[in-house]
Write an enzyme that holds these catalytic residues in place. Structure first.
Site, mmCIF file in Angstrom:
data_model
loop_
_atom_site.group_PDB
_atom_site.id
_atom_site.type_symbol
_atom_site.label_atom_id
_atom_site.label_comp_id
_atom_site.label_asym_id
_atom_site.label_seq_id
_atom_site.Cartn_x
_atom_site.Cartn_y
_atom_site.Cartn_z
ATOM 1 N N TYR A 60 -7.838 41.387 49.491
ATOM 2 C CA TYR A 60 -7.502 42.801 49.696
ATOM 3 C C TYR A 60 -7.305 43.511 48.358
ATOM 4 O O TYR A 60 -7.154 42.877 47.315
ATOM 5 C CB TYR A 60 -6.260 42.961 50.584
ATOM 6 C CG TYR A 60 -4.952 42.649 49.895
ATOM 7 C CD1 TYR A 60 -4.218 43.652 49.278
ATOM 8 C CD2 TYR A 60 -4.453 41.361 49.862
ATOM 9 C CE1 TYR A 60 -3.026 43.361 48.646
ATOM 10 C CE2 TYR A 60 -3.265 41.067 49.231
ATOM 11 C CZ TYR A 60 -2.549 42.078 48.615
ATOM 12 O OH TYR A 60 -1.370 41.788 47.978
ATOM 13 N N CYS A 61 -7.309 44.832 48.419
ATOM 14 C CA CYS A 61 -7.015 45.684 47.273
ATOM 15 C C CYS A 61 -6.199 46.862 47.818
ATOM 16 O O CYS A 61 -5.456 46.700 48.775
ATOM 17 C CB CYS A 61 -8.299 46.129 46.565
ATOM 18 S SG CYS A 61 -9.415 47.121 47.583
ATOM 19 N N ARG A 62 -6.341 48.040 47.244
ATOM 20 C CA ARG A 62 -5.577 49.185 47.743
ATOM 21 C C ARG A 62 -6.216 49.772 49.008
ATOM 22 O O ARG A 62 -5.546 50.019 49.992
ATOM 23 C CB ARG A 62 -5.449 50.275 46.671
ATOM 24 C CG ARG A 62 -4.602 51.467 47.140
ATOM 25 C CD ARG A 62 -4.634 52.629 46.175
ATOM 26 N NE ARG A 62 -5.974 53.119 45.913
ATOM 27 C CZ ARG A 62 -6.672 53.934 46.713
ATOM 28 N NH1 ARG A 62 -6.151 54.349 47.853
ATOM 29 N NH2 ARG A 62 -7.880 54.324 46.393
ATOM 30 N N THR A 88 -3.907 47.573 51.006
ATOM 31 C CA THR A 88 -2.454 47.795 51.116
ATOM 32 C C THR A 88 -2.151 49.128 51.774
ATOM 33 O O THR A 88 -1.109 49.264 52.426
ATOM 34 C CB THR A 88 -1.740 47.726 49.750
ATOM 35 O OG1 THR A 88 -2.363 48.634 48.841
ATOM 36 C CG2 THR A 88 -1.759 46.321 49.184
#
Length: 105
Positions: A60-62, A88
């Site tokens: 995952y990332c933002r 996120t």
């Protein structure tokens, strides 16, 4: 994988997996999904040895863009990653908590 599915399938069941945050170290310190390790997208090729091939990799990332690129790279290296849709932003939006501090790989 949607945040709710990740939570149900991996967190609630404590299923073995690697949760990989591919954001920068500063972004990671500001708030990460509990249990994640941080390997930024740009460092991923050099740090593949930190990521087990023996269990599922959840990336995952933002927002999901960098993690999608990371997942595509990992597929090319023989991994079978899943990308947390919306990153996120979606995790927090679904009401899940984040931790702060550092836990780099």
């Amino acid at each position: 994988i949607q945040p709710d599915e990740y939570n149900t399938r991996y967190v609630d069941t404590k299923a073995p997996h690697t949760l990989l945050d591919v954001r920068t170290a500063d972004e990671f310190k500001a708030g990460y999904i509990p249990g994640a390790i941080n390997v930024s997208l740009q460092d991923l090729p050099q740090k593949l040895n930190k990521i087990s091939t023996k269990k599922p990799v959840i990336v995952y990332c933002r927002s999901g863009n960098r993690s999608q690129r990371a997942a595509e790279f990992l597929i090319g290296q023989g991994y079978l990653p899943r990308n947390v849709a919306g990153g996120t932003d979606a995790w927090i939006g679904a009401g899940y908590r984040v931790d702060t501090g550092s836990q780099s790989a």
